[in-house]
Each structure stands twice: as structure tokens, then as C-alpha cells.
Scaffold this motif. Sequence first.
Motif, PDB file in Angstrom:
ATOM      1  N   ALA A  56      39.334  44.383  38.319  1.00 31.78           N
ATOM      2  CA  ALA A  56      38.444  44.701  39.435  1.00 31.78           C
ATOM      3  C   ALA A  56      37.914  46.117  39.317  1.00 31.78           C
ATOM      4  O   ALA A  56      38.637  47.035  38.935  1.00 31.78           O
ATOM      5  N   TYR A  57      36.651  46.269  39.613  1.00 32.97           N
ATOM      6  CA  TYR A  57      36.076  47.615  39.691  1.00 32.97           C
ATOM      7  C   TYR A  57      34.917  47.578  40.659  1.00 32.97           C
ATOM      8  O   TYR A  57      33.978  46.797  40.473  1.00 32.97           O
ATOM      9  N   ASP A  58      34.996  48.396  41.678  1.00 29.05           N
ATOM     10  CA  ASP A  58      33.988  48.351  42.738  1.00 29.05           C
ATOM     11  C   ASP A  58      32.789  49.248  42.473  1.00 29.05           C
ATOM     12  O   ASP A  58      31.804  49.211  43.206  1.00 29.05           O
ATOM     13  N   GLY A  59      32.897  50.113  41.484  1.00 37.10           N
ATOM     14  CA  GLY A  59      31.753  50.953  41.154  1.00 37.10           C
ATOM     15  C   GLY A  59      31.585  52.142  42.077  1.00 37.10           C
ATOM     16  O   GLY A  59      32.425  52.416  42.953  1.00 37.10           O
ATOM     17  N   MET A  60      30.513  52.836  41.858  1.00 36.17           N
ATOM     18  CA  MET A  60      30.282  54.106  42.551  1.00 36.17           C
ATOM     19  C   MET A  60      29.819  53.967  43.998  1.00 36.17           C
ATOM     20  O   MET A  60      30.169  54.785  44.859  1.00 36.17           O
ATOM     21  N   ILE A  61      29.031  52.939  44.256  1.00 35.93           N
ATOM     22  CA  ILE A  61      28.355  52.890  45.553  1.00 35.93           C
ATOM     23  C   ILE A  61      29.281  53.079  46.758  1.00 35.93           C
ATOM     24  O   ILE A  61      28.947  53.847  47.673  1.00 35.93           O
ATOM     25  N   PRO A  62      30.445  52.439  46.782  1.00 33.23           N
ATOM     26  CA  PRO A  62      31.284  52.603  47.969  1.00 33.23           C
ATOM     27  C   PRO A  62      31.625  54.061  48.277  1.00 33.23           C
ATOM     28  O   PRO A  62      31.935  54.403  49.419  1.00 33.23           O
ATOM     29  N   GLU A  63      31.589  54.904  47.247  1.00 29.08           N
ATOM     30  CA  GLU A  63      31.929  56.315  47.451  1.00 29.08           C
ATOM     31  C   GLU A  63      30.819  57.111  48.123  1.00 29.08           C
ATOM     32  O   GLU A  63      31.049  58.175  48.673  1.00 29.08           O
ATOM     33  N   ASP A 106      27.066  47.254  36.931  1.00 31.70           N
ATOM     34  CA  ASP A 106      28.415  47.059  37.471  1.00 31.70           C
ATOM     35  C   ASP A 106      29.138  48.382  37.717  1.00 31.70           C
ATOM     36  O   ASP A 106      30.021  48.463  38.565  1.00 31.70           O
ATOM     37  N   ASP A 107      28.755  49.403  37.008  1.00 33.14           N
ATOM     38  CA  ASP A 107      29.411  50.686  37.234  1.00 33.14           C
ATOM     39  C   ASP A 107      28.976  51.322  38.555  1.00 33.14           C
ATOM     40  O   ASP A 107      29.654  52.178  39.100  1.00 33.14           O
ATOM     41  N   TYR A 108      27.840  50.882  39.060  1.00 25.87           N
ATOM     42  CA  TYR A 108      27.415  51.300  40.406  1.00 25.87           C
ATOM     43  C   TYR A 108      27.877  50.293  41.464  1.00 25.87           C
ATOM     44  O   TYR A 108      28.448  50.646  42.482  1.00 25.87           O
ATOM     45  N   GLU A 109      27.580  49.051  41.156  1.00 31.61           N
ATOM     46  CA  GLU A 109      27.681  48.039  42.208  1.00 31.61           C
ATOM     47  C   GLU A 109      28.995  47.268  42.177  1.00 31.61           C
ATOM     48  O   GLU A 109      29.309  46.531  43.120  1.00 31.61           O
ATOM     49  N   GLY A 110      29.746  47.409  41.132  1.00 33.72           N
ATOM     50  CA  GLY A 110      31.009  46.697  41.017  1.00 33.72           C
ATOM     51  C   GLY A 110      30.886  45.504  40.083  1.00 33.72           C
ATOM     52  O   GLY A 110      29.797  44.979  39.847  1.00 33.72           O
ATOM     53  N   ARG A 111      32.033  45.080  39.541  1.00 34.09           N
ATOM     54  CA  ARG A 111      32.010  44.022  38.535  1.00 34.09           C
ATOM     55  C   ARG A 111      31.480  42.692  39.049  1.00 34.09           C
ATOM     56  O   ARG A 111      31.027  41.844  38.265  1.00 34.09           O
ATOM     57  N   HIS A 112      31.511  42.529  40.348  1.00 32.55           N
ATOM     58  CA  HIS A 112      31.031  41.245  40.878  1.00 32.55           C
ATOM     59  C   HIS A 112      29.552  41.020  40.548  1.00 32.55           C
ATOM     60  O   HIS A 112      29.059  39.914  40.562  1.00 32.55           O
ATOM     61  N   VAL A 113      28.859  42.077  40.186  1.00 33.93           N
ATOM     62  CA  VAL A 113      27.432  41.953  39.942  1.00 33.93           C
ATOM     63  C   VAL A 113      27.128  41.473  38.511  1.00 33.93           C
ATOM     64  O   VAL A 113      26.009  41.098  38.196  1.00 33.93           O
ATOM     65  N   ILE A 114      28.146  41.450  37.695  1.00 33.15           N
ATOM     66  CA  ILE A 114      27.912  41.159  36.268  1.00 33.15           C
ATOM     67  C   ILE A 114      27.144  39.858  36.034  1.00 33.15           C
ATOM     68  O   ILE A 114      26.189  39.835  35.254  1.00 33.15           O
TER      69      ILE A 114
END
Lengths: 458, 458, 543, 543
Positions: free
Chosen positions: C437-444, C384-392
Motif C-alpha cells: 500500500a502507498y497513498d502517495g503525496m496528496i494526503p499530506e 501513483d506517487d501522488y495519488e496512491g497505488r490504487h490509481v495504477i
Amino acid sequence: MLLRHTPKEIKARKALAINPAKTCQPIGAMYAGLGIHGCLPHSHGSQGCCAYHRSTLTRHYREPIMAATSSFTEGASVFGGQANLLQAFLTIFTTYDPDIVAVHTTCLSETIGDDVNQIVKKAKADGTIPEGKYVIHTPTPSYVGSHVTGFSNMVKAMAVQLAEKTGKSNGKVNIVPGFVEPSDMVEMKRIAGMLGVETILFPDTSGILNGPLTGKFQMYPKGGVTIDELKRTGDSIGSIGLGAWASADAVRALDTQLKVPCQVHDLPIGLLATDRFVDALRTVAGVSVPDTVTQERGQLLDVISDMQPHLYGKKVAIAGDPDQVIALTEFLVTMGMKPVHIVTGTPGKAFTKRIKEVTARFGDDINVKGPGDLFLLHQWIKNEPVDLLICNTYGKYIARDEDIPFVRHGFPILDRIGHSYFPSVGYKGGLHLLEKILGALMDRTDRDAPEERFELVE
Amino acid sequence: MLLRHTPKEIKARKALAINPAKTCQPIGAMYAGLGIHGCLPHSHGSQGCCAYHRSTLTRHYREPIMAATSSFTEGASVFGGQANLLQAFLTIFTTYDPDIVAVHTTCLSETIGDDVNQIVKKAKADGTIPEGKYVIHTPTPSYVGSHVTGFSNMVKAMAVQLAEKTGKSNGKVNIVPGFVEPSDMVEMKRIAGMLGVETILFPDTSGILNGPLTGKFQMYPKGGVTIDELKRTGDSIGSIGLGAWASADAVRALDTQLKVPCQVHDLPIGLLATDRFVDALRTVAGVSVPDTVTQERGQLLDVISDMQPHLYGKKVAIAGDPDQVIALTEFLVTMGMKPVHIVTGTPGKAFTKRIKEVTARFGDDINVKGPGDLFLLHQWIKNEPVDLLICNTYGKYIARDEDIPFVRHGFPILDRIGHSYFPSVGYKGGLHLLEKILGALMDRTDRDAPEERFELVE
Amino acid sequence: MTGERTHTVNPEEIKKEILAKYPPKVARKRAKQITPVSSDEKDGLKVGANVRTVPGIITQRGCCYAGCKGVIMGPTRDIINLTHGPIGCGFYSWLTRRNQTRPPSDDADNYMTYCFSTDMQDQDIVFGGEKKLKAAIQEAYDIFKPKSISIFSTCPVGLIGDDVHAVAREMKEKLGINIFGFSCEGYKGVSQSAGHHIANNAIFTHVVGLDDTVMDAKFKINLLGEYNIGGDGFVIEELLNKCGIELVSTFSGNSTMDQFANCHTADLNAVMCHRSINYVADMLETKYGIPWIKVSFLGPTSTASSLRKIAAYFEDQELIDRVEAVIAEEMAPVEAKIKEVKPRCEGKTAMMFVGGSRAHHYQELFRDIGMTVLSAGYEFAHRDDYEGRHVIPDIKIDADSRNIEELEIEPDDTRYNPRKTEEEMKALEEKGYPFKAYDGMIPEMEKGSLIIDDISQHETETLIAMYKPDIFCAGIKEKYAVQKHGIPMKQLHSYDTGGPYASFEGAINFFDEIDRMLNANIWQYLEAPWQKNPELSAKYNWE
Amino acid sequence: MTGERTHTVNPEEIKKEILAKYPPKVARKRAKQITPVSSDEKDGLKVGANVRTVPGIITQRGCCYAGCKGVIMGPTRDIINLTHGPIGCGFYSWLTRRNQTRPPSDDADNYMTYCFSTDMQDQDIVFGGEKKLKAAIQEAYDIFKPKSISIFSTCPVGLIGDDVHAVAREMKEKLGINIFGFSCEGYKGVSQSAGHHIANNAIFTHVVGLDDTVMDAKFKINLLGEYNIGGDGFVIEELLNKCGIELVSTFSGNSTMDQFANCHTADLNAVMCHRSINYVADMLETKYGIPWIKVSFLGPTSTASSLRKIAAYFEDQELIDRVEAVIAEEMAPVEAKIKEVKPRCEGKTAMMFVGGSRAHHYQELFRDIGMTVLSAGYEFAHRDDYEGRHVIPDIKIDADSRNIEELEIEPDDTRYNPRKTEEEMKALEEKGYPFKAYDGMIPEMEKGSLIIDDISQHETETLIAMYKPDIFCAGIKEKYAVQKHGIPMKQLHSYDTGGPYASFEGAINFFDEIDRMLNANIWQYLEAPWQKNPELSAKYNWE
């Protein structure tokens, strides 16, 4: 305040020197003379000069400094010092039996116009200077130049008055080390040795002014360049003079008079100046630089890069001898520091020019004066404070008043040990300097840190 | 106050360690392993151990510290770490290609009872350890001894697991340098070289943990004792182990197993311990001590005698590793100082005895504890203040709270440079230590002097 | 000249190059944690994370104990943190993290500078260490009279069966102070992350909620996942205070047990490091009804937006105005600094491999001065820290994670108090307000970049060789290996000796630091003259 | 074991040995300055002194400038001491003497830390330096506004004919502050002694008597010839004050121009260093009627007797009682210290070659701890300093001395005021009170000892080789040559870094210092093990 009368406001001075950043020629000549094995320096002048020079050198080196004087009286000052010098030769060779006497003059004997060359000739002729013994001499009027000039003059005298050319190369390189510490001379020889370059280094005070305690006093300790070596400097394949002020005259004289080609470089203090020294040795002698040297270079570079956060942008005030200050300033700039106030007491127009070159990245944003004095340096600091002061022992008064971290460097250092034993030249010397600079800066950081910023890891 | 909760009143503790003066075995074994050329140390345990050890060694040396770990998980902790170690060998030899892997255990693998010897045999047998590659290993349970013990164990493993005896003497002397700095190892080799004694010094972290910056990272830098040299330690004419805690086991094992006769001496820190080291080298190798060595000795003696007014009677508190502290204490006593509070964190009953010997002139007037901790040392200082504290970086908290001049010595030093480059062993090392001690004391004198006693000449 | 490189290197190729040097099984495993960003379309990118490190691989990672004691509990100043184990664990975590502590007075409790350990010996391993642990607690109590003692278990403790929790209960009863333990043995989990979770659980269980006093302040929040490295927490708190927002507690920079005990009285949880503390945020919401939002005070844009988010939450115009005024005031010098520094940094490239949020948060700071992040990854993150919390919900719980206790939290009988009604929450969310909400690293991550989880030494080397970055960010273990290449390396765990880098003020520090590192002249001297110019003829000259 | 040596060496033989190594003419000259004390009968012993040093002989001596600027005027803090000459002279005399200065307040004048020089250049030598000197005075005035400036002439000044006195007069008139010069060129006289005389003359001429204010104190004296090296002056003043005696002025430790201006109002001159300052004492008596006595505060016995002498002079019972009380109080710790130190020092031997009075004064301190002085001599004394003032009429004035001006002093028209009537003086003298009396060094010297005036390096070596003393006292130039022999060397000019050694308090310091020097263990390590025991067989051992 220790220097409570020093005002921030700077008034131009033309006649008054206050807290000088130099002293007079004869002491430099005496120091140089001590770098010949079996040599007794001789001060042709008032006995106070000799006493002062011996005292200052003794305090700096914490070693016996042997030197004789012509002990001028008022009479001699009027009638000339020939009788005194002849008597001195007689006393010296009878009682102290040196291999060589290195005579320098003083303002006194210069002002009355004693012809030392003539007197020495006479003494040789009449046997006052015994067969097989040597006397070299140089004029060192105190009212010209500085102690560095006196050093330079005596070193030139060694070359000019002793060197011979047989026509057969000895395969060696002459190194004139400049007005540096015995430890620096050892280090220069060590570096040359690593390159496999045979050298004649003169003068060489190592072994003499950093001597051991053995339970026996030796008037002429082991160490020093020998008379024989000095004679052979004429047969060397080249000369490297380190420091334009202290060493250029000697190597140029050998070039002019005996066609020993010369190069003059900055003192090898710091990364780049050491690079140039090593490269000069390499090219003059036609050798390759071994990995061990490159390794030492890399170690210095490594520490500088590691410690950038503590070095970068730190403002520094420096005072000292021109050859030293130029190389130091370049070293500081190399490390990312900013030397902002720079003073030497020794005259010489090239100083400002060279400083401007090595500080080019800072444009005109640098105070530099040569000749200047510590009073001016202090005033500059009051106007623009610094993070570090590098100076001889006299700097401690400024450092305490202004609460500035202080690294002792130069001549004289009267209140700490180390300079005789740990070089500041070469890559190792750079590391040692850096250790001291970082120690001063980081001790200050620790002292001033609020408790929450008092750091275990720095 | 940084250590605001430390009371002056001392209560006996049996279970609680506060501010330790030691750390655990594996880091010592890792450090030792780094002293073999082409070696990757390996930590057989939880990956945190390896991370902690690498971090601490990195901060101390400011150099890359490469080491691998078995990365135990809970499963491995239950079922044993064999699979992890075998996987580690595979990964390591495939990806990092060392010549040798030096495996040490941790409290984890020791508690579960992994038989590393057996695993290594298996890995050799099945080719996981490729032909021509080596693995040495030693148990280093964190709950026994200290980092010094771990160092000693790994050094012993080097000897026992690699040394061979061909029956033909190689004319060399084995030196086990103890848990010292790379600079110290260089200095030991330099001294032996001056005596003309050929040596195999192991481990040897010089060139590895004081490496150059060259623009290229080398996983296995030049430097370190080679596997080949380690094999030949069995053919040496004798071994000298420096420091009973760190080096005795290795040299004794060589003596017992391969009949290489050994001597164990104190670490050569200070005048007298260096004397004994030089004398041991001389007698073991049957050589004469050249004047150059005697000269260096005399220089140290000279400075000590010159600086007596600043040294004599000064009270010192010291903490560190037992071999270091014993030699340091003797050095301080030699110089006329008075070590009053002495602590090591490493257990070993001989410590107190040896300290009492070297401080005999002060009778029972000395606090000494081994194992003790810095909390106790601090309490002692509160009860009897000192003029100087010598300790690793953690001492700075005491030094600041109690306003004591502080010289960093030992492991780890996380906030200053110098230890990797300037030895404290040998006469030169003694001079460097002395420079630091005097600097600390004299800076304090200058700081505290009323203006009329602020001295130019000290 | 610089910056161009980004586009000349194909991340897929780099991945291939990296994997080529591993044994096949290792390569297969690592492949899942190495994710090239090959196009601008990043949906569906996955990064394997929170899985075991292959033995022998030379990882950045530490252990569970390090995450629990070192990271989470270390910064709490008024408790005796007692390590139960051999001396090393306590020693290595003693003052090494640069989390700063400023007690309110000279006599307030501050045990930060102390290391407490039972220093277990072999007989304790053989016969059990509980007796020694009890004695150590008693001695600590006798000497220091602390208000609280916590016990950290090291590897052997679990193995030999010492029951630290039982000891804690017994001594708590005996001494009448709060004593509790952590089963944070080093071998638990796959990285520090397990330790964070264990710490969160114990603090929530043993401390949170012990004090119901409500602070007299209008806007009071907790700051979660901020450890005050280099003083970050100080400048964030100053900034919040300037806006009129008060901190009830910080987890756990410059923290006290009293703050933790009281933190359930705050009205919002602002989460900095999502990875290390989201458990507490979740539990506080479930039990006490405090909503949480993700914030970041790293980079001026994030800082401004985080302030605005907090203000928006409170829906108070005065606060909103004040926040805007503060942002305007604080942004000016930051912009001036960017203007100064950017010309010297623009087009340069960076990499960062560190922690569980910083390798994400710091990207903004580099972007602000015109730099590109070529590659990044975390040391102990979860997917989730990469992909965002939706992946949990998609994350597979493996054996290593299953062993870390997940607390069953219920709303508190008396103290559950939803700060916003469901309707209010919904209304805000509909306006785009991002609770939990947390979108993680990937969007960056930009096209052409490479994400690497749990990077190894070998991978670091390959990246450097192929990408030739201008600056590299990681931890102390990587620092000098990187710098040997002549590439400056910035520690983003401990900030080397720098900081604060958070808040507007910190951004200025960071820009100066990066400017210094990129432009220090030392890096130009790597080659000696005889290496540059190896011919051997002497030129004699007089000057 | 020690101490015996004294009697095994015949001083006559040593003298012979010394002279053997000189050229015959030099030997003849030196013979007059080397005086063996061969019997207990010392009447008629002569010591040639204050004569030229043979060129080349390596002397301890300095020059006239050093005596004038360095010794006498250096310690005065509220004057700008301007050296007219090349830079060296000013540089070497800058802060090198350890004479301490303690101004009454933070803003009081204190120029001690400054070095002022005209830094003469070659053009000044050629064209004359007066112009530069004037300019320098003007600049000094402009920057510092000092109350006074003095000018010291260096060798070339006299030779080129610069008239510093004319310049001084001109600038004094122009600036309205006290400005005066010293013709103390280095070549004048045969040693520093000439400079003392010249300094005394100028101070007496230009400063003494300028301020007639009378201090409100019952017992007020001047302390002459005390330079506050290492703080000696401070402790003496404290001691005097404790007794109720006030100092009007000190010549010249911690002194000011104001004190000099006012010193003629004191009622007694107490002379410490007879050599350097007896001129002033004589002149003050002649012009103002102030009697003088010789005192010494070095050694507890001398200190006590000096205090008693001063008290006796004032013939005041209260003072006498107070002095006795102070002596009793102060003597106790001194005696305790002697008791502590003496067992470790007794029987050891010392030599001292220094100054013009210390080689005499310090003998008492050594004697107090059971040590014997084997040989002693001065650096710049006159015969009276060896033989006593009674010899003065016999001293032949040679060319070198004749050139030093002898002021013609007359009683002051208005201010001559004999403090005691002739009858009172005579009455005191008849009771044994020693006005203007100084017996010199000879009475101190024991049989078997050797007196050497203006000792040379060669002579020092011979003495050490033959007498093997346990400690040697001289100056910095001799220090390390002596110590190379493994013999500790104490500086009695500057005290190394020690002091104060005067007064009771100082005696304790001195005893501790000598104890330390004799008993520091470093001296036992001169030989390396391989020198002691050169055989080459290894002994293997496990411990």
C-alpha cells in the motif's frame, strides 16, 4: 608537544607575561615611517632595538627594511643621546640622502629623558638637517601600549608635524588605514577610487613593502605617501581613521588642530565593517556608490551564504591587534561562526566592550581579554577546544599541539607569504580571508573523514 | 584506501578509460554560451545531458546555471529532433526571453544526423525565432575531443556566426581567453586596461558565473560579452587567442573569414606566459607597457626568488586541460620545480611536444601523456612519488591515498571556493597560485617536522 | 508574522500566473501537472506525471542512464560499472551522488571511487563500438579481476546498434564472471524513472536468486529504495539491528552483488522509495513469495510506525516489545531537539520539488517543527506517487512508457515460498495491515497548497515570487537560483554536505540543519547601507 | 667568465669609493675597519674591530641583550629565561634563531617555545620594577616549577636601578631553585659581543661546577661556541659519538643547565665560535685545568682536522684509528658531491659578512667547490678574530669594553685538575699541537679581497656594485636588499630554512644549497620582454 609546559588549569597572573600577543612601540613607529616616500625611519636608542625591528619586519615582508639607529652606548645612556642623534642626522643625510627621517624613541632614550624635539630643533638650526629635508619624531616608550601604539604615535606625528592648512579645500579625504598590510592599503585606495573619491592615505607602505624584484635595489622605492601629500592633509574635506587604536589619534589631531573633521571606524575587514567604510566614504565625499562596489559586496555575501554549512557554529579562537581582532570577530559572527576565545596583547579598555558588542548574540559565553597573551589563549583552548585558530605565526605552536586548523592573520607572519599581496580588507579581502578559513576547515574535514564520508562535492 | 584497486604495475590500455581527465564537448559549449550577455545555452539532445552539465557547472561555480534542452525521447531519436528544437525555440523565447540562444548538439543528435543549421534557418524563417533575437549553434559530438573542444567550437561559432566587417577599425583587440575562470577573464581585461588596450573579450563569464547575492535572481545577469560586441569583432585590429586548444579556432576563423589578423599564445599563467601575453597586447595594439604592469611582474618574480628554498627541485604531478597544463608546467619549471608526471585527457598531439619544450631542462626524465587519465597518473605517482599534485577536485582521492600535498586547479573544482574570484592568469594570478602551492608544501613541512625542526620562520 | 502567507495566496491564481507565460500548447500540457489543493477535500485530485517534458522548458529532470547507472547501480560497490559511450556520461555520474559505501575490510572490493568508460570516439560511432567494449571488459578484467561487470548503454549505443547484451554474454562466458548489460540509453522514457525500471529488471534477471544461502537470523528483511545518501542507510541499518532485525540486502545503498544474489531469502521487503524500486518488490513477491510493505524512516513518526509495521509483520511479541523499547529510547532526544528548535522554526514555510518520494517523505519533518509545506512535487514520479497505488490501473500507458520492458515474472519452480499464507495475509490486512500500500503525496498536502509535477525554472520563480517561502528544497541545479532570492535552499537529493537525515538520529540532524538555514544571520545583510539609506550627508563623529 | 672579476677590482679603490660618501669624521673612523688585502703578504694587516658603530650608519649589529639572551642562553632548554623589561626584547628573541632543541623524552623540560617577560609598564619605570620581577618569578615558579630561572636585564632596568641580582638571590633563597641574573642591558658594549661575555661570566659563576658527577666515558669533551643552528650541533655530536667521543656539554646548542653544571668534568674543551665563548674556555682551564683547542666542523677538511686534533689530544691509538676510519667513510660522499656540484659553481664569487666566526669558517666550504671569497668581515668580532689570538695583548681596552666585567678566576681549591701535565702539554705543542690557538680570518683572505668589520648598508651596496659577486652571505636584515640586485643571498646566521651545514653531512647540504642558489633559473628573468626588446611592431602568427 611544543608547548608542553602549558597547563590546562588557569592561574591568575599579574606580573608575568608568557608568549605575548603584542610587541613594543618602536617597531610600529618604524613600520609607519616606511609608509612615507623617501623616508628613513630612525630608532633613537640602543642599536639592538633597530636590529630587532628591522629583522622582524624583514621576515614578515621579505623585503629590505631600511632604518638607522642612534647606536647608544653606555656613555650615551648616562650622558644623554643628543650627540648620537646629531651624528646620526649627519651620517644619514650625507650617506643615505632621504627626503625625510622619522625618528622614534625607545625605552632607553625615554627613560633617560632625551628631548628629541629640542635636538631636532637644534639640528635644523645648525644645518645638520639640510634645507628641504624633514625630520618628524614621536615618543614611543616601549613600556607603554604596544607596537600598535607606536604606529599610532608616528602616524599622528606625520599629521601634526607636517599638515598645513591653506584654507582652500583640496577635495580629498584623508584615510588613515591603520596597522595593516600594504595590500590592504592598495585595496582601500582601490575602493575609494571606485567611488570616485580622491584620497590621501597615510601611511602607505604599498610599493615599498611589497616591492618588485627588478635587479636593482632602491633605498627609497616608489610608493608611500609623499611629504607634499602629508602637508595637504590639512586641506582635506575630512578624515577617516580606520581602527580606533591605530588611527584615531591622527585623525582627531587633524580635527582638533586644523579643523579637518574626522570619523573613526573599525578596520574594514568583513562585510559589515567594509559596508561602514564604504558608507563613510560615500557620505564624507558626497558620492554615490557605484554598482561595481555593490557587486563586490554581493559576491562576498554570495560565497558566505553558499558556504554556510561549513561555517555555521564553528568555534574560533583569535589573537591579534585590537583593531584587527574586533573587525575579524565581527566578520566571523556575520558568517555564523562563533568566536569563543579572543585575546589582544595591546591594552585598551574599549576592546572588551567592543568585542562584547559584536558578539552580543552569544551573550556572556565568550572569553575575551585585552591585554592578554597567547599562553592564556592556549589555556582557554585546552578548556574549551575550537575548530579554528586565527593568529599570527606564533599561533602555529598552539595549532599543532592542539591539532586545530590554523589561519595566519596579523603581525608578524614569518612562515607564509600572501599577506603583502592579498588584502584582507574590503569585500575582496573578505573573500580572500574566507577562502583561507574555508580551506583550513575543509582540509581538516577531508583529513579526518572516514573513507565513506570523504566527499567529492563539499 | 580510497582508490584501493589501483595497482602500481602499469598495463597498457587501449579501450578502457579509468578516472578520466576530461569530460565531453557539450559542457564546454554550454560554459562558453554562458559568456554571452543575455544568452540561454541550449542542449540539443537528451535532457540528461543538460542536467548533467548544469549540475557540474553549478557545483563548480556555486551559481545558477540556466540552460534548456530539446528533451529528446525515443521517438525523437528515431525520427529526428527537428520538432523538439522548434518547440524548444518557441518555449524559450516565449517563456525565458533571452537575447540569444546558443545551441550545441550532443552525441545523440549528432549520431542521428540532425541538421541544426537547417532547423535554425527554418525557425528564423517561420518566426519561431523572433525578430531581433539570435541563435548560434555548433556541433559538439561528445565522442570527439573533450569539453575543451566543445568550448572551442562554441567560441568559434560566436565569431563566425556573429562577427561582421564594416571595414572601419574599432581600434580594439579581440581576446579569446580560453577555457578559464571568470576571475581569469576579469584579470585579462584588467591587464589590457592597464596597457590602455581596448578589448573585446569573448566569451566572458565574469559577472555571470561569479555573481553577487542581492536578494534577486536574474536570469540574465549583468556581464558577458554583448551581441553587439561580438558583431564588432570583425572590425578589431587583431585577435589574441589564449590557449591553442580552446581559442585558436575562433581567432583563426576571424582571420580567415574577415581578415582580422591573429596570434595564438599559451594561456597567460605564470611569469613567462604572462610576459608573452602582455608583450603580444603591446605589439598588437602598439602601446607601451606601463610601470604598474612591470611592477606586478616584479612582485611575482620577487616572491618566487624569496621562496626558492621551498620550491626548488620539488616534484610535481599535474593533470588538467592542455592549455592549462602547458602554461602551468612552464610556470613550475620557471620557479625551479620539476613537473614529473603530466597528463591531459584532451587529445591533441601538440601537447606532448609543447610539454617537452617547456620541460626541456629535464630531458626525457618526464612522464607525459595526452590523452591520458587520472588512473595512469596515479600509477605513475606510485612508481615515482611526488611532492605536490595539481589537479581538479578528483585529484583529492589520489592525494589522500598517497599522502601528497594537493593544489586544486582546473575544471571541475567541486569542493573548494576561490577559483571564481581569484585569477590564476597574469602576474597576480601567478602570485595567487604560488600562495597556494607554497601553502600546500609548507603545511606539509610543518606537519611532518620533528619538534626540533618545527620552524617559526620559514 | 510568518505562516500567515499560506492563506493569503490562492493556489489557483498561482497556477494561472504560471501558465500565462507559456505558449498556449505548453500551458495546456503543463496545466495537467499543476494541481492546486483548494480545499480540505482531496479525493479525486489528479496530478499528471511521468509524461514528456516540453522541449525548452528548463526542467529538473535527468535521463534514463542517470536513473539506471547513477541512482540504482551506482551505490553497488563490488562491481565494475562500465559506461559504454562517450566520456561525459561516466564522468558526470562519478562520485556525484553522495551515496556512501563502507566495505567490511580494507581489502574488500570497492569500486565506488572509480569511473570506467569505453570513452567512445567517432570511429566507434561510425564502425560500431562492440569491439572496443569487449576490449574494455578484457582490460578491466586483466587489471582488476572483479567478480562482476555491468555495462550501461548511452544514447549513441542504441542508435548505432551495439548489442551490449550479446557482448556481455560473450565476455561472461569467456571470463567466467557475471557480466550483464543495461539498455538504458539516455533518450528512453521521460526521466530517470525509466532507468530505475530497466535497472530493476536487469538486476532481477541477472543477479537476484544466484545464491540461496540463508542468513542465520530470526527477522530478516530487504530494505528497498534506500540509497544511503549522506549515510541514511547506515543509520537505518543500525536502528533495525538494534531492534533485532537484520538486512539481507539493501537496494542499493552500500550494497554488493552478493546481497542482491541472496535477497530472495529475506522474509519481508520494506520499500522506502516506492518510485524507484517497487518493480523489484513486486517481482520478488511474485517469484519468491516475499510480501512487501511501504515504509519511511524520514521523520520520527514515520520511523516509529515503520518499525512497528515490520514488527507487526513478524507477529513476534519479543520483537514488538524490543521495537517499542527502542522507539521510546530514541524518541526522547528527538523530542528534546524539537522542543529546542521549534520556537525558531514554527510558522515558517517550505517548498520541495525533488525525486520520486522525498518531496513526500520530508513533509513530516517540517511539520514536526511547526512548518508548513506550501507547495511540493516530484521530478520523476508517476501518478501513483501522488495519488496512491490504487490509481495504477487507471494510468494510461503512453508511447514513452511502453518502450520500457515489463518483465513477465512467474513463481519460481523450486523457490517460490509464500512467507505468509493467504489467510495470514488476509488476517493481517483485516487488522489494517497495509501490504503493498502507498497513498502517495496528496494526503499530506494542506489546503491552499499547490502540487507541481516536473517543475520548471519559470514555475519555480513564480512560486517564489508569489508564495515567498522561507525555505526551498530541490536539487543542485535549482539551489543557487533560489538562494539569489535570499531564500535558503536545501538539497534533498544529495543533502548538500549534510546527513544522515533518516531514522531518529537523522531527524535530529535535519532539525538542526533547517534551524541553521532559517536562522543564519547572513540573510539579513542583503541590502547595503547605501541601499537602505541613500541620503548623502556625512555625520562626523569621534567614535 | 666568472671569477675573473676578482682581479679586475682593486680593493683599495673600493675602500676609497666607500669612504667618499661618508662625512669626513665617519670616513676616518670607518677607514680603520676596512682592510684591503692588496698582496699575498698579509702579515701586519690590521682590522679595527669591537668599536662603536657610528650613529646613523645602518649597521648589522644588535645589542648586548641579544648576545646574552638570544645567542648564549637562548638555546638552553630547561631554564626559564625571563626577560625583565618592556615586552619587545623578549618578543624579538622568541624562537627567531633556529637553534634546535631535542629533549630526551616527551616530558623532559623544554621551554624553548616560550617567551617570558615582566612586560614592564610605565609605572614600573617610574616606581621601579623589582616588585614586579619578584612577582613574575613567583608566578613562573607556581605555574612551571622549573629547576632554574634566569633574569635578563633590558635597557631601562639598569637605568632605573633595579637590582636583578639581589632579586635573584632573594627568590633563589625563597624558592630553593637556582635563580640568577644578567646585567646585559642593551646599551652595554658595542655589539652582541658584550652580551656573550656577560653570559659566559654568569653561567660560569652560577652554574658551572654545581655537579661533580663524572660521566662514564673514555673520551669526554665540551663543545663550546656551537649553537645548533639548523641542527649543526646534532650532526657534530653524532659524528663525535661515531668516533667514540662523548659530549659532556655544549655551549649552548641543545643544552641544559645540568650539562653546564657538570661541564668541568670534561677533559677537553673544543671551541667552535671562538668569539662568543672563549671566555668560558679560558675560565675552565684556569679553574679546573681543562685545556682548550680551537676546532671547526664547517667544511670537510676542517671537520677532519678537528677530529684528528681531538684524537691527538687523547693520544689513544684506538681513538685515532677510529677517527681515521670515520673520516674515510664520511669523506667519500662529500667528495662525490663536490664532484657533482663543482662544475656548476667553479669560478663564482662570494662575500660574507656575519657573526664572529662564520665569515671565516665558511670560506673553506666555498673554496671546496671552486669559489672565491671576494670580501668578508664580522659583525661583532674583536681584532683577534681577524688577526689571531697573538694580537690580544695589543688590543686597547676602550671605555665600552672596560665596562664589561672580567672575572678573576683562580684554580679551584679542590677540583683543579690539570688534564695534562705541563710536560705533556709542552710535548704536544712541540709536535705542533695548537692549544689555545686561533689564527683568525686574515690568513684565509686572498689577494685582491677586502675585509670589512661591522659593515654598513652603504658599504654593502658599494661592494655589490663594484665586485658584482655571485652570492652574498649575511643576515636577514641584508637579505632582500641584496636579492633585489638579482644576487642570491644566503643567511649564515640562521641558514634561512636550511642546515645542518656542519660536519661532513652538513657540507653536502651546503654544497647543494649553494648549487641551487647559484643555478636557480629565476635569476635569468629579471628583465621583461618589453624591456629587452622595446620596439613596437606586431608579428601575427598562427602558432
